[in-house]
Design a protein around this motif. Structure first.
Motif, PDB file in Angstrom:
ATOM      1  N   GLU A 155      14.913 -32.825 -19.702  1.00  0.00           N
ATOM      2  CA  GLU A 155      13.716 -32.533 -18.919  1.00  0.00           C
ATOM      3  C   GLU A 155      13.612 -33.446 -17.701  1.00  0.00           C
ATOM      4  N   ILE A 156      13.970 -34.693 -17.873  1.00  0.00           N
ATOM      5  CA  ILE A 156      13.881 -35.670 -16.786  1.00  0.00           C
ATOM      6  C   ILE A 156      15.053 -35.547 -15.825  1.00  0.00           C
ATOM      7  N   VAL A 157      16.253 -35.504 -16.364  1.00  0.00           N
ATOM      8  CA  VAL A 157      17.452 -35.439 -15.523  1.00  0.00           C
ATOM      9  C   VAL A 157      17.471 -34.163 -14.689  1.00  0.00           C
ATOM     10  N   ASP A 158      17.128 -33.032 -15.300  1.00  0.00           N
ATOM     11  CA  ASP A 158      17.153 -31.756 -14.584  1.00  0.00           C
ATOM     12  C   ASP A 158      16.137 -31.715 -13.452  1.00  0.00           C
ATOM     13  N   PHE A 159      15.033 -32.443 -13.591  1.00  0.00           N
ATOM     14  CA  PHE A 159      14.003 -32.457 -12.556  1.00  0.00           C
ATOM     15  C   PHE A 159      14.567 -32.943 -11.220  1.00  0.00           C
ATOM     16  N   TYR A 160      15.558 -33.822 -11.280  1.00  0.00           N
ATOM     17  CA  TYR A 160      16.157 -34.387 -10.073  1.00  0.00           C
ATOM     18  C   TYR A 160      17.548 -33.810  -9.781  1.00  0.00           C
ATOM     19  N   SER A 161      17.873 -32.659 -10.384  1.00  0.00           N
ATOM     20  CA  SER A 161      19.208 -32.088 -10.193  1.00  0.00           C
ATOM     21  C   SER A 161      19.419 -31.571  -8.779  1.00  0.00           C
ATOM     22  N   ASN A 162      18.380 -30.979  -8.164  1.00  0.00           N
ATOM     23  CA  ASN A 162      18.453 -30.593  -6.751  1.00  0.00           C
ATOM     24  C   ASN A 162      17.233 -31.106  -5.981  1.00  0.00           C
ATOM     25  N   PHE A 163      16.074 -31.092  -6.603  1.00  0.00           N
ATOM     26  CA  PHE A 163      14.886 -31.670  -5.992  1.00  0.00           C
ATOM     27  C   PHE A 163      15.097 -33.164  -5.787  1.00  0.00           C
ATOM     28  N   HIS A 164      14.687 -33.652  -4.613  1.00  0.00           N
ATOM     29  CA  HIS A 164      14.812 -35.080  -4.329  1.00  0.00           C
ATOM     30  C   HIS A 164      13.459 -35.765  -4.288  1.00  0.00           C
ATOM     31  N   TYR A 180       3.568 -35.137   2.216  1.00  0.00           N
ATOM     32  CA  TYR A 180       2.708 -34.310   3.057  1.00  0.00           C
ATOM     33  C   TYR A 180       2.699 -34.847   4.476  1.00  0.00           C
ATOM     34  N   ILE A 181       2.723 -33.919   5.423  1.00  0.00           N
ATOM     35  CA  ILE A 181       2.511 -34.233   6.833  1.00  0.00           C
ATOM     36  C   ILE A 181       1.399 -33.306   7.292  1.00  0.00           C
ATOM     37  N   GLY A 182       0.195 -33.827   7.367  1.00  0.00           N
ATOM     38  CA  GLY A 182      -0.961 -32.970   7.611  1.00  0.00           C
ATOM     39  C   GLY A 182      -1.125 -32.037   6.434  1.00  0.00           C
ATOM     40  N   ASP A 183      -1.208 -30.731   6.690  1.00  0.00           N
ATOM     41  CA  ASP A 183      -1.296 -29.770   5.584  1.00  0.00           C
ATOM     42  C   ASP A 183       0.061 -29.180   5.236  1.00  0.00           C
ATOM     43  N   LYS A 184       1.123 -29.711   5.828  1.00  0.00           N
ATOM     44  CA  LYS A 184       2.474 -29.251   5.518  1.00  0.00           C
ATOM     45  C   LYS A 184       3.045 -30.053   4.355  1.00  0.00           C
ATOM     46  N   LEU A 185       3.595 -29.336   3.384  1.00  0.00           N
ATOM     47  CA  LEU A 185       4.313 -29.966   2.296  1.00  0.00           C
ATOM     48  C   LEU A 185       5.799 -29.917   2.627  1.00  0.00           C
ATOM     49  N   VAL A 186       6.427 -31.068   2.673  1.00  0.00           N
ATOM     50  CA  VAL A 186       7.850 -31.178   3.006  1.00  0.00           C
ATOM     51  C   VAL A 186       8.595 -31.581   1.737  1.00  0.00           C
ATOM     52  N   ILE A 187       9.380 -30.646   1.204  1.00  0.00           N
ATOM     53  CA  ILE A 187      10.136 -30.894  -0.023  1.00  0.00           C
ATOM     54  C   ILE A 187      11.595 -31.123   0.345  1.00  0.00           C
ATOM     55  N   ARG A 188      12.121 -32.277  -0.044  1.00  0.00           N
ATOM     56  CA  ARG A 188      13.523 -32.599   0.264  1.00  0.00           C
ATOM     57  C   ARG A 188      14.420 -32.212  -0.908  1.00  0.00           C
ATOM     58  N   LEU A 189      15.568 -31.639  -0.582  1.00  0.00           N
ATOM     59  CA  LEU A 189      16.524 -31.182  -1.583  1.00  0.00           C
ATOM     60  C   LEU A 189      17.837 -31.937  -1.452  1.00  0.00           C
ATOM     61  N   GLN A 190      18.592 -31.972  -2.546  1.00  0.00           N
ATOM     62  CA  GLN A 190      19.949 -32.513  -2.471  1.00  0.00           C
ATOM     63  C   GLN A 190      20.855 -31.544  -1.702  1.00  0.00           C
ATOM     64  N   GLU A 191      20.688 -30.229  -1.990  1.00  0.00           N
ATOM     65  CA  GLU A 191      21.506 -29.201  -1.351  1.00  0.00           C
ATOM     66  C   GLU A 191      20.631 -28.030  -0.929  1.00  0.00           C
ATOM     67  N   PHE A 209       7.285 -24.653  -9.240  1.00  0.00           N
ATOM     68  CA  PHE A 209       8.082 -24.405  -8.038  1.00  0.00           C
ATOM     69  C   PHE A 209       9.289 -25.347  -7.986  1.00  0.00           C
ATOM     70  N   ILE A 210       9.074 -26.607  -8.319  1.00  0.00           N
ATOM     71  CA  ILE A 210      10.173 -27.570  -8.334  1.00  0.00           C
ATOM     72  C   ILE A 210      11.204 -27.175  -9.392  1.00  0.00           C
ATOM     73  N   ASN A 211      10.729 -26.730 -10.558  1.00  0.00           N
ATOM     74  CA  ASN A 211      11.652 -26.258 -11.593  1.00  0.00           C
ATOM     75  C   ASN A 211      12.510 -25.103 -11.072  1.00  0.00           C
ATOM     76  N   ALA A 212      11.866 -24.187 -10.350  1.00  0.00           N
ATOM     77  CA  ALA A 212      12.581 -23.031  -9.810  1.00  0.00           C
ATOM     78  C   ALA A 212      13.598 -23.455  -8.757  1.00  0.00           C
ATOM     79  N   ILE A 213      13.271 -24.448  -7.961  1.00  0.00           N
ATOM     80  CA  ILE A 213      14.215 -24.984  -6.972  1.00  0.00           C
ATOM     81  C   ILE A 213      15.473 -25.485  -7.676  1.00  0.00           C
ATOM     82  N   ASN A 214      15.273 -26.205  -8.774  1.00  0.00           N
ATOM     83  CA  ASN A 214      16.415 -26.767  -9.501  1.00  0.00           C
ATOM     84  C   ASN A 214      17.283 -25.706 -10.157  1.00  0.00           C
ATOM     85  N   LEU A 215      16.683 -24.540 -10.451  1.00  0.00           N
ATOM     86  CA  LEU A 215      17.441 -23.464 -11.076  1.00  0.00           C
ATOM     87  C   LEU A 215      18.067 -22.512 -10.060  1.00  0.00           C
ATOM     88  N   ALA A 216      17.578 -22.563  -8.816  1.00  0.00           N
ATOM     89  CA  ALA A 216      18.047 -21.627  -7.786  1.00  0.00           C
ATOM     90  C   ALA A 216      19.470 -21.953  -7.359  1.00  0.00           C
TER      91      ALA A 216
END
Length: 371
Positions: A276-285, A289-300, A359-366
């Motif tokens: 559960e912990i390791v997979d959370f960081y498999s692609n999600f980094h 927030y920058i104002g109302d923008k959410l900036v999600i950083r990925l490994q790939e 959403f983060i879980n889905a990023i890691n599975l995508a």
């Protein structure tokens, strides 16, 4: 040290995800004396080496105003001690800022021969193998088990001064990564701020306090989303009954949302907890927030089809506009270490953080784009 399952994290770790306003001299305020204000600003500029002179000036101004305001000596001592504890914590954790860490909670009364203790030892050992350090409350019971499993080199101890617990456990005592706290609130801040995941074994009021604190901060967007695992010994029912209470009383009465159940995982399997912990960081980094923008950083970067599906499936978390994949934004210019990471950017309403976890879980599975 293994780096198989973690990347370098930002040197300047903001556990609020950028929700704290940027440093600006417009927030400094005044002591009420312009001449003194000018002296404080001048001194702050002369002492600063990292461009934080505005924040330094604001802290000095606040300290001066405390000496002249409606503050008792007891309050003044408390504020001074709290700031000192926060400073010491930052100094101890700073050399290890690029290593992921898991906070472990549980009863101080658990004996070494009990199955919950042995489960904790094995879990901490597994997290060490995955490259994670362990943070505990430095006491006996589950805390000692966490430090035992992680070993001194991979352990932190956040010890609270209590009249009935005389010293830290033998696995962390006299270590440079042992920190003593007078206040629970400064200690809890360090747990939430420095950990990249939290795992709780069965425990009493203190364990409940730590878990509900973490869940509340994440649910309200005051702290970054990270994995929370409620781990029982094999066949144990402690967290199953806790989860039943949450379902039958909090959820049934409409006091929480269904997506809030995505903020934690209940299991009695050590490997499920580790995954559960390791997979959370498999692609999600990370995200900010920058104002109302959410900036999600990925490994790939995600491939176009996977991103299109993700955008459609999670359109409900977009406040307005559309999701985009892009590089670093101009507002992130001060975070050079992260500049190479691809981003997903969209306007977020800053609510329903359980859905954001999904959403983060889905990023890691995508599926990721091929190089």
């Amino acid at each position: 040290m293994s780096k198989k399952h973690h990347k370098d994290v930002p040197q300047e770790k903001d556990f609020t995800g950028g929700m704290i306003h940027s440093a600006s001299c417009s927030y400094v305020g005044s002591t009420g004396e312009k001449e003194l204000d000018d002296k404080i600003m001048q001194w702050a500029k002369s002492m600063d080496h990292d461009g934080n002179f505005c924040l330094l000036a604001e802290m000095l101004t606040t300290a001066v105003r405390l000496t002249r305001g409606a503050v008792t000596q007891g309050d003044f001592k408390m504020m001074n001690r709290a700031l000192k504890e926060m400073r010491i914590s930052s100094e101890v954790f700073y050399p290890y800022r690029k290593i992921k860490k898991v906070g472990i909670f549980g009863s101080a009364r658990t004996k070494p021969e009990e199955v919950e203790y042995q489960t904790t030892v094995k879990f901490a050992e597994r997290m060490r193998e995955e490259g994670f350090m362990t943070i505990t409350g430095a006491g006996p019971g589950i805390m000692a088990a966490g430090n035992e499993g992680a070993g001194k080199d991979f352990s932190f101890g956040l010890n609270i001064s209590l009249p009935f617990e005389s010293s830290a456990n033998s696995f962390i005592i006299n270590d440079e990564k042992l920190i003593d706290y007078n206040y629970f609130f400064t200690r809890k801040l360090s747990f939430v701020k420095e950990a990249d995941a939290a795992v709780a074994l069965p425990g009493g009021f203190g364990t409940m306090d730590e878990i509900f604190e973490a869940l509340t901060l994440i649910q309200t967007g005051k702290a970054l989303v990270y994995p929370i695992v409620l781990l029982d010994a094999p066949g144990g029912t402690y967290w199953k009954f806790w989860n039943q209470f949450v379902e039958e009383h909090l959820m049934r009465l409409g006091l929480i949302s269904e997506s809030d159940f995505s903020l934690f995982r209940v299991t009695d399997d050590i490997e499920v907890a580790v995954k559960e912990i390791v997979d959370f960081y498999s692609n999600f980094h990370s995200y900010r927030y920058i104002g109302d923008k959410l900036v999600i950083r990925l490994q790939e970067k995600l491939d176009s089809k996977a991103f299109a599906k993700l955008s459609k499936d999670f359109s409900d978390i977009v406040k307005s506009g559309e999701m985009t994949q892009c590089g670093a934004l101009s507002e992130e210019s001060g975070e050079e270490e992260l500049a190479v990471l691809p981003r997903i950017v969209f306007r977020h309403g800053r609510n329903d953080f359980g859905r954001l976890r999904e959403f983060i879980n889905a990023i890691n599975l995508a599926k990721t784009a091929k190089n």
